[in-house]
Motif scaffolding. Structure first.
Motif, PDB file in Angstrom:
ATOM      1  N   ASP A  87       0.825  -1.219   0.000  1.00  0.00           N
ATOM      2  CA  ASP A  87       0.000   0.000   0.000  1.00  0.00           C
ATOM      3  C   ASP A  87       0.857   1.267   0.000  1.00  0.00           C
ATOM      4  O   ASP A  87       0.588   2.220   0.732  1.00  0.00           O
ATOM      5  CB  ASP A  87      -0.930   0.011   1.225  1.00  0.00           C
ATOM      6  CG  ASP A  87      -1.885  -1.171   1.239  1.00  0.00           C
ATOM      7  OD1 ASP A  87      -2.215  -1.663   0.149  1.00  0.00           O
ATOM      8  OD2 ASP A  87      -2.280  -1.602   2.332  1.00  0.00           O
ATOM      9  N   PHE A  88       1.885   1.286  -0.841  1.00  0.00           N
ATOM     10  CA  PHE A  88       2.772   2.460  -0.845  1.00  0.00           C
ATOM     11  C   PHE A  88       2.476   3.428  -1.994  1.00  0.00           C
ATOM     12  O   PHE A  88       3.179   4.421  -2.155  1.00  0.00           O
ATOM     13  CB  PHE A  88       4.242   2.034  -0.902  1.00  0.00           C
ATOM     14  CG  PHE A  88       4.579   1.027  -1.955  1.00  0.00           C
ATOM     15  CD1 PHE A  88       4.719   1.411  -3.279  1.00  0.00           C
ATOM     16  CD2 PHE A  88       4.743  -0.309  -1.623  1.00  0.00           C
ATOM     17  CE1 PHE A  88       5.031   0.489  -4.249  1.00  0.00           C
ATOM     18  CE2 PHE A  88       5.069  -1.249  -2.590  1.00  0.00           C
ATOM     19  CZ  PHE A  88       5.211  -0.854  -3.915  1.00  0.00           C
ATOM     20  N   GLU A  89       1.451   3.166  -2.766  1.00  0.00           N
ATOM     21  CA  GLU A  89       1.028   4.119  -3.786  1.00  0.00           C
ATOM     22  C   GLU A  89      -0.174   4.898  -3.280  1.00  0.00           C
ATOM     23  O   GLU A  89      -1.026   4.377  -2.574  1.00  0.00           O
ATOM     24  CB  GLU A  89       0.713   3.408  -5.097  1.00  0.00           C
ATOM     25  CG  GLU A  89       1.932   2.721  -5.713  1.00  0.00           C
ATOM     26  CD  GLU A  89       1.733   2.373  -7.174  1.00  0.00           C
ATOM     27  OE1 GLU A  89       0.895   3.038  -7.816  1.00  0.00           O
ATOM     28  OE2 GLU A  89       2.407   1.456  -7.666  1.00  0.00           O
ATOM     29  N   GLY A  90      -0.218   6.175  -3.633  1.00  0.00           N
ATOM     30  CA  GLY A  90      -1.330   7.018  -3.195  1.00  0.00           C
ATOM     31  C   GLY A  90      -1.222   7.456  -1.749  1.00  0.00           C
ATOM     32  O   GLY A  90      -2.248   7.723  -1.100  1.00  0.00           O
ATOM     33  N   LEU A  91       0.001   7.568  -1.225  1.00  0.00           N
ATOM     34  CA  LEU A  91       0.191   8.036   0.150  1.00  0.00           C
ATOM     35  C   LEU A  91      -0.232   9.503   0.280  1.00  0.00           C
ATOM     36  O   LEU A  91      -0.044  10.300  -0.643  1.00  0.00           O
ATOM     37  CB  LEU A  91       1.656   7.891   0.567  1.00  0.00           C
ATOM     38  CG  LEU A  91       2.213   6.467   0.609  1.00  0.00           C
ATOM     39  CD1 LEU A  91       3.720   6.503   0.826  1.00  0.00           C
ATOM     40  CD2 LEU A  91       1.534   5.652   1.702  1.00  0.00           C
ATOM     41  N   SER A  92      -0.797   9.859   1.420  1.00  0.00           N
ATOM     42  CA  SER A  92      -1.252  11.243   1.650  1.00  0.00           C
ATOM     43  C   SER A  92      -0.099  12.073   2.203  1.00  0.00           C
ATOM     44  O   SER A  92       0.461  11.758   3.262  1.00  0.00           O
ATOM     45  CB  SER A  92      -2.419  11.257   2.644  1.00  0.00           C
ATOM     46  OG  SER A  92      -3.529  10.561   2.110  1.00  0.00           O
ATOM     47  N   LEU A  93       0.253  13.140   1.479  1.00  0.00           N
ATOM     48  CA  LEU A  93       1.337  14.019   1.897  1.00  0.00           C
ATOM     49  C   LEU A  93       0.867  15.466   1.871  1.00  0.00           C
ATOM     50  O   LEU A  93      -0.056  15.828   1.133  1.00  0.00           O
ATOM     51  CB  LEU A  93       2.545  13.870   0.963  1.00  0.00           C
ATOM     52  CG  LEU A  93       3.259  12.517   0.933  1.00  0.00           C
ATOM     53  CD1 LEU A  93       4.382  12.552  -0.087  1.00  0.00           C
ATOM     54  CD2 LEU A  93       3.809  12.169   2.312  1.00  0.00           C
ATOM     55  N   THR A  94       1.514  16.289   2.681  1.00  0.00           N
ATOM     56  CA  THR A  94       1.231  17.724   2.702  1.00  0.00           C
ATOM     57  C   THR A  94       2.239  18.443   1.817  1.00  0.00           C
ATOM     58  O   THR A  94       3.453  18.270   1.979  1.00  0.00           O
ATOM     59  CB  THR A  94       1.325  18.280   4.136  1.00  0.00           C
ATOM     60  OG1 THR A  94       0.397  17.580   4.970  1.00  0.00           O
ATOM     61  CG2 THR A  94       1.019  19.763   4.159  1.00  0.00           C
ATOM     62  N   LYS A  95       1.738  19.224   0.874  1.00  0.00           N
ATOM     63  CA  LYS A  95       2.626  19.941  -0.038  1.00  0.00           C
ATOM     64  C   LYS A  95       3.377  21.019   0.731  1.00  0.00           C
ATOM     65  O   LYS A  95       2.791  21.774   1.502  1.00  0.00           O
ATOM     66  CB  LYS A  95       1.834  20.564  -1.186  1.00  0.00           C
ATOM     67  CG  LYS A  95       2.712  21.087  -2.305  1.00  0.00           C
ATOM     68  CD  LYS A  95       1.888  21.440  -3.517  1.00  0.00           C
ATOM     69  CE  LYS A  95       2.764  21.856  -4.699  1.00  0.00           C
ATOM     70  NZ  LYS A  95       3.640  20.778  -5.154  1.00  0.00           N
ATOM     71  N   VAL A  96       4.693  21.071   0.521  1.00  0.00           N
ATOM     72  CA  VAL A  96       5.542  22.026   1.226  1.00  0.00           C
ATOM     73  C   VAL A  96       5.794  23.230   0.332  1.00  0.00           C
ATOM     74  O   VAL A  96       6.210  23.088  -0.824  1.00  0.00           O
ATOM     75  CB  VAL A  96       6.884  21.375   1.625  1.00  0.00           C
ATOM     76  CG1 VAL A  96       7.751  22.372   2.371  1.00  0.00           C
ATOM     77  CG2 VAL A  96       6.638  20.138   2.476  1.00  0.00           C
ATOM     78  N   ASP A  97       5.521  24.423   0.855  1.00  0.00           N
ATOM     79  CA  ASP A  97       5.736  25.664   0.103  1.00  0.00           C
ATOM     80  C   ASP A  97       7.196  26.087   0.248  1.00  0.00           C
ATOM     81  O   ASP A  97       7.688  26.309   1.354  1.00  0.00           O
ATOM     82  CB  ASP A  97       4.813  26.760   0.630  1.00  0.00           C
ATOM     83  CG  ASP A  97       4.945  28.049  -0.159  1.00  0.00           C
ATOM     84  OD1 ASP A  97       5.599  28.035  -1.216  1.00  0.00           O
ATOM     85  OD2 ASP A  97       4.396  29.080   0.290  1.00  0.00           O
TER      86      ASP A  97
END
Length: 425
Positions: free
Chosen positions: A119-129
């Motif tokens: 289950d390593f595809e589609g991980l939820s990440l926060t975009k860093v500015d």
């Protein structure tokens, strides 16, 4: 030699090993022969002491040495033969040598866990500015101005003002009594908000040179001097001299003084570039940490303590090298190394787990770093360090150094693979 491998847990195995009696006898013969050539005993020529005499006096010592050698060789042979990925020294138990019988011992050892990521595809990440606003550039340049400022005597007034650096004499008392360190002359302090013990005394604003003022200060409960802990002292402070920081104007002359630019515009561009690089580097760290945490939510597993301790060792060595580059001797700081290790343990555990997960995904997805990738990175490192490529290549000529760089590149490729399939919010 007979070997039985038992998995006690995903991170620990037990090896039950039986060594043929003939091998033990051979080691005993070799040990007693060597001992005979070293021992001097009355009535016997050197090298001619009968074995039965040696056994009477040295049996326990010889058998301990033989057991140690037999265990070491048999254990290493067993680990290689059965492909046990040991990550620490084993804990060995045995019942000693018995005449005419095989030698048996058990070795419990921490092992590298086998990780199969899912289950390593589609991980939820926060975009860093990583954008750098103008305010950040201005603040950095202002800090540079402050750092390059000079301290000058105040000549146009005799009253302390906010921001001044003041030379004082002081005498302090608690309940009317002096205490160690309660009196000093010619001490430099700042007229600014902060802690009195740290040299910040905003109450001196408005006090003239030669005049005095009483300032109350309550010591912390854990203050180093036990006799004043939690108590309130009255500091009688006399202002002796006023100085103020003078910062250079923001112009092309200042830009040249920084040594990194010729004009203010060039300085702004350089500062912005450095801040962008720092933000991107931090974003890389944050994204990596985010990936590890997201992966662990779907792939929980334990790691051996030995791997975590080695990660802590590496983190501490890195921190100490950084201190030394800044001219700081860590040995002079009075650091509590055990407490530091405890504080680093959670981060080290995540680092070990993350490395194992990235390694597993790379293997599952056949992600590799090619020789061309390695050569390109060496060239990039040479440019970054402003060193000849040949010199940097020389450092990575050794197999261990080159392998380490290759593994680092493989991990970077794996992270890019995961980021390309992640869901950003």
């Amino acid at each position: 030699m007979k070997v039985q491998v038992e998995e006690l847990s995903p991170i620990e195995k037990k090896l039950s090993i039986e060594v043929d009696n003939a091998r033990v006898v051979e080691e005993l013969n070799r040990a007693y022969a060597a001992l005979s050539g070293q021992v001097k005993m009355p009535g016997f020529r050197q090298g001619k002491v009968p074995r039965r005499i040696l056994e009477q006096k040295y049996r326990e010592q010889v058998e301990d040495d033989v057991i140690q050698r037999v265990v070491q060789r048999a254990y290493l042979d067993a680990v290689r033969e059965h492909k046990v990925e040991a990550v620490a020294s084993p804990q060995v138990t045995n019942s000693g040598l018995k005449p005419g019988a095989p030698f048996n011992f058990e070795a419990r050892v921490e092992v590298k866990p086998k990780v199969e990521a899912k289950d390593f595809e589609g991980l939820s990440l926060t975009k860093v500015d990583t954008a750098v606003p103008d305010d950040a550039v201005n603040q950095q340049i202002e800090q540079m101005r402050q750092n390059m400022g000079r301290i000058e005597p105040v000549t146009d007034r005799d009253t302390a003002a906010q921001g001044d650096q003041v030379t004082i004499d002081f005498e302090a008392k608690v309940d009317g009594n002096a205490f160690p360190g309660s009196k000093a002359d010619g001490i430099g302090v700042r007229v600014q908000d902060g802690d009195l013990i740290q040299g910040n005394i905003p109450q001196l604003a408005g006090v003239k040179v030669g005049e005095s003022k009483d300032v109350e200060y309550t010591f912390a409960q854990d203050y180093q001097a036990e006799e004043v802990r939690g108590k309130t002292a009255v500091f009688h402070i006399t202002v002796k001299e006023l100085k103020k920081p003078v910062v250079p104007e923001l112009n092309d002359d200042f830009a040249k003084e920084t040594g990194v630019a010729q004009t203010v515009d060039e300085l702004r561009a350089k500062v912005r570039s450095d801040l962008e690089k720092a933000k991107k580097n931090q974003a890389t760290v944050d994204e990596r940490d985010g990936l590890i945490k997201a992966l662990l939510e779907k792939n929980p597993f334990d790691v051996p303590r030995a791997m975590v301790e080695r990660a802590i060792d590496s983190m501490m060595e890195g921190a100490f090298r950084q201190m030394q580059r800044q001219g700081i001797d860590p040995r002079q700081l009075g650091l509590d190394f055990n407490r530091l290790r405890d504080e680093m343990r959670e981060k080290a555990t995540l680092e070990v787990k993350g490395t194992l997960l990235f390694e597993a995904i790379a293997q599952q997805q056949n992600i590799q770093a090619s020789d061309e990738d390695v050569e390109k990175r060496i060239e990039d490192l040479a440019i970054e360090a402003n060193q000849p490529v040949a010199q940097v290549k020389k450092y990575f000529k050794g197999p261990d150094e080159r392998l380490g760089l290759s593994l680092r590149l493989r991990e970077e490729k794996t992270i890019e693979f995961l980021k390309g399939r992640a869901k950003y919010s």
